[in-house]
Write an enzyme that holds these catalytic residues in place. Structure first.
Site, PDB file in Angstrom:
ATOM      1  N   GLU A  73       0.948  -1.212   0.004  1.00 39.04           N
ATOM      2  CA  GLU A  73      -0.149  -0.114  -0.246  1.00 39.04           C
ATOM      3  C   GLU A  73       0.921   1.285  -0.173  1.00 39.04           C
ATOM      4  O   GLU A  73       1.907   1.450   0.885  1.00 39.04           O
ATOM      5  CB  GLU A  73      -0.878  -0.076   1.140  1.00 39.04           C
ATOM      6  CG  GLU A  73      -1.854   0.885   1.073  1.00 39.04           C
ATOM      7  CD  GLU A  73      -2.689   1.089   2.560  1.00 39.04           C
ATOM      8  OE1 GLU A  73      -2.810   0.258   3.299  1.00 39.04           O
ATOM      9  OE2 GLU A  73      -3.600   2.081   2.533  1.00 39.04           O
ATOM     10  N   ARG A 120       5.300 -12.953   9.559  1.00 38.30           N
ATOM     11  CA  ARG A 120       5.906 -11.894   9.091  1.00 38.30           C
ATOM     12  C   ARG A 120       7.585 -11.775   9.830  1.00 38.30           C
ATOM     13  O   ARG A 120       7.562 -12.488  10.698  1.00 38.30           O
ATOM     14  CB  ARG A 120       5.279 -10.609   9.622  1.00 38.30           C
ATOM     15  CG  ARG A 120       5.046 -10.701  10.896  1.00 38.30           C
ATOM     16  CD  ARG A 120       4.008  -9.710  11.736  1.00 38.30           C
ATOM     17  NE  ARG A 120       4.207  -8.258  10.863  1.00 38.30           N
ATOM     18  CZ  ARG A 120       3.964  -7.460  10.240  1.00 38.30           C
ATOM     19  NH1 ARG A 120       2.658  -7.776   9.486  1.00 38.30           N
ATOM     20  NH2 ARG A 120       4.115  -6.172   9.832  1.00 38.30           N
ATOM     21  N   LYS A 168       4.631   0.605   9.878  1.00 39.56           N
ATOM     22  CA  LYS A 168       4.627   2.093   9.208  1.00 39.56           C
ATOM     23  C   LYS A 168       4.154   3.062  10.275  1.00 39.56           C
ATOM     24  O   LYS A 168       4.925   3.900  10.228  1.00 39.56           O
ATOM     25  CB  LYS A 168       3.576   1.791   8.019  1.00 39.56           C
ATOM     26  CG  LYS A 168       4.168   1.355   6.620  1.00 39.56           C
ATOM     27  CD  LYS A 168       3.228   1.496   5.783  1.00 39.56           C
ATOM     28  CE  LYS A 168       3.416   0.212   4.587  1.00 39.56           C
ATOM     29  NZ  LYS A 168       2.377  -0.126   3.791  1.00 39.56           N
TER      30      LYS A 168
END
Ligand code: ATP
Ligand code: MG
Length: 576
Positions: free
Chosen positions: A41, A272, A282
């Site tokens: 994104e 992850r 982020k």
């Protein structure tokens, strides 16, 4: 964990995803085609965690003769920007991957997504909800209690089509209505309790401008993006495991509607990357930058890929790291030292050696003639003669490291102290005769005498057996430089988490765990051959570590170097 040196080509380590994908290829599912994607994104810069996903997706496609798409998942207009798109493209390319013609933007699929939403309405599989967000939450139920049907769930198809059309036309404010899939409010999986698929958002999009005031939810958009692009394996992190049933439900509906062919894309989850001594979210990275805790997104301490590049980390190092940490189905922590070691291994192989004195004090060779100088020959790499050599001028006044002299040596000290002999690497053997001091007693120069028949590379050199071997730079010829000594961004392995010995109820703020000593700027003296080096050139500064000429601030004539990593892991016994 493998510890094979990086100069051997490492065979890919098997993992459950590679096995599954290879099996599908062998079985001829999707006609043997392999198509993966990396779908960031564009609402921030890529971080080290993304590198794991990039290496997995692009790496698998590369290995198995497939393709990997770079797709911007730009379905949320409020947080996305072109600046991030550009930086992401640059970082993926920097890691050495190529998407060929497969560069996509989810926003290009908005018309089709609306078409699919309308199809679901017509098929009785979606409806317009008019409860408030709070009411919807109350109707949703909990993990242990089923949800209840909304009073709007039985709206007619025509009413739903009309309302959705008016949502699109901008007749309603944000939040007034929402389009939901009609699945099962009693499902044990909360994600199947009529999830929202389209919402009203009067916001300008960085690519589609004001064309839309309804935007798809991520969970609706993502499977559609995969299917439109004929993705075979949609690899994502574990937090999407509970979304998989909806992913499959949605694509089944659309396949039944004749929009997509089977076999449909298959979602597979993996753990992850969690890495110690940094944060990889982020939101926190934005806080670090906006709070002025680092010098921007590409600060060499930031765990972003643009930061890594400025730090001097290499794409090969990241690829080796991704191989080494592997792919698993269970979340775990990887120690930062593993990443640093991967960088070190690659740099050890490839970086030429140079000499830099980081904390200079003068060494005067009192029996060497004033005004004279001569060349010494130094190999560029101790194990790679093919990388050649360069010359270093030797003269009467040299810079050496302040810590390489002790007026009163401690036990075991083998470097310069009065009466001791050492070799000035690639040059002569010298014997220390003493030092000079200023009025306050600070040492201003060390003095020595050299042995003219001891020069490295001449037959006489072998007659001298000394224990110390020091690096040096000629004062007259050396190049002054700014050197930034970077270290880990956080002083503790799990920023913001309780540490051993902490009180039970102690909640730490991760910002309190920042390493106060993560950047130190010094003036150093470099050997003259570094005078015309270009930005982003990487070297080992002998005895000090790996350094890179700063991508932006370095200039011929005013060099700036960043420390990438020390020669050895200095954190191993740090007790934190
Ligand atoms: P963050 O969690 O840091 O906010 P994100 O996951 O929301 O990041 P995306 O842009 O959605 O960021 O991520 C793009 C891809 O990278 C996704 O497929 C995601 O699963 C993957 N990814 C993100 N973080 C990690 C990580 N730490 N380890 C492995 N893959 C990751
Ligand atoms: Mg995400």
């Amino acid at each position: 964990m493998s510890s094979a040196p990086s100069n051997e080509t490492q065979a890919p380590v098997q993992n459950f995803i590679r096995s599954a994908v290879e099996a599908d290829q062998r079985a001829g599912k999707w006609g043997g085609r392999i198509e993966t994607r990396f779908p960031p994104e564009p609402n921030g810069y890529l971080h080290y965690g993304h590198a794991k996903s990039i290496c997995l997706n692009f790496g698998l496609a590369e290995e198995l003769g497939g393709a990997c798409h770079l797709r911007f998942d730009d379905t949320n207009p409020t947080k996305e920007e072109q600046e991030y798109v550009d930086a992401i493209i640059e970082s993926v390319r920097w890691l050495g991957y190529d998407w060929g013609e497969h560069l996509y933007y989810a926003s290009d699929y908005f018309p089709r997504m609306v078409e699919f939403a309308e199809y679901l309405i017509k098929a009785g599989k979606a409806y317009v909800e008019s409860l408030s967000a709070e009411e919807m939450r109350a109707y949703r139920g909990t993990l242990t209690e089923p949800g209840r049907n909304s009073p709007y769930r039985e709206r007619t198809i025509d009413e739903n089509l009309d309302l959705f059309a008016r949502m699109k036309a901008g007749e309603f404010p944000d939040g007034a209505h929402i389009l939901r899939a009609k699945i099962d409010m009693a499902s044990p999986n909360i994600n199947l309790r009529d999830p929202a698929i389209y919402r009203i958002r009067h916001a300008s999009h960085h690519r589609t401008g004001d064309q839309w005031c309804v935007y798809p939810m991520y969970t609706f958009a993502h499977p559609i993006e995969d299917a439109i692009e004929n993705i075979t394996h949609s690899l994502c992190t574990l937090e999407f495991e509970d979304q998989r049933p909806f992913y499959e439900w949605l694509l089944e509906q659309l396949a039944e509607g004749g929009f997509f062919e089977r076999p449909l894309p298959q979602q597979i989850e993996f753990a992850r990357l969690n890495l110690t001594y940094v944060v990889l979210s982020k939101r926190k990275l934005i806080e670090l930058v906006e709070g002025g805790h680092t010098d921007g997104w590409d600060d060499p301490r930031m765990p972003t890929l643009i930061g890594a590049r400025r730090r001097g980390f290499t794409a090969e190092g990241f690829r080796n790291f991704a191989e080494r940490v592997g792919i698993s189905k269970a979340n775990s922590w990887i120690d930062m030292s593993v990443l640093e070691e991967c960088m070190r291994e690659h740099l050890n192989d490839t970086a030429e050696r140079r000499v830099a004195v980081l904390d200079p004090v003068k060494l005067i060779v009192t029996n060497y003639p004033e005004g004279q100088s001569e060349d010494c020959n130094a190999p560029n790499h101790p194990l790679k003669p093919e990388l050649g050599s360069r010359t270093m001028p030797f003269s009467r006044e040299l810079w050496i490291e302040r810590e390489d002299f002790m007026e009163e040596p401690v036990k075991g000290f083998r470097r310069l102290f009065p009466g001791n002999k050492v070799r000035l690497r690639y040059g002569y053997v010298v014997e220390c005769t003493g030092c000079e001091k200023d009025a306050e007693g600070n040492i201003t120069a060390v003095t020595c005498e050299y042995f003219p028949d001891s020069k490295s590379g001449t037959p006489g050199a072998d007659n001298y057996k000394v224990k110390g071997n020091l690096h040096w730079v000629s004062v007259e010829h050396g190049v002054e430089a700014e050197v930034r000594l970077y270290d880990r961004l956080f002083a503790y392995p799990h920023p913001g988490q309780r540490r051993e010995g902490d009180a039970e109820d102690l909640e730490r703020n991760y910002l309190d765990d920042l390493n106060a000593d993560s950047k130190r700027t010094i003036r150093a003296c470099l050997e003259p051959s570094l005078g015309d080096t270009t930005a982003e050139s990487r070297y080992q500064f002998e005895r000090h570590g790996y350094f890179v000429a700063d991508r932006f601030d370095h200039q011929v004539g005013s060099p700036v170097f960043n420390r990438t990593v020390t020669l050895k892991d200095s954190w191993k016994n740090s007790g934190s």
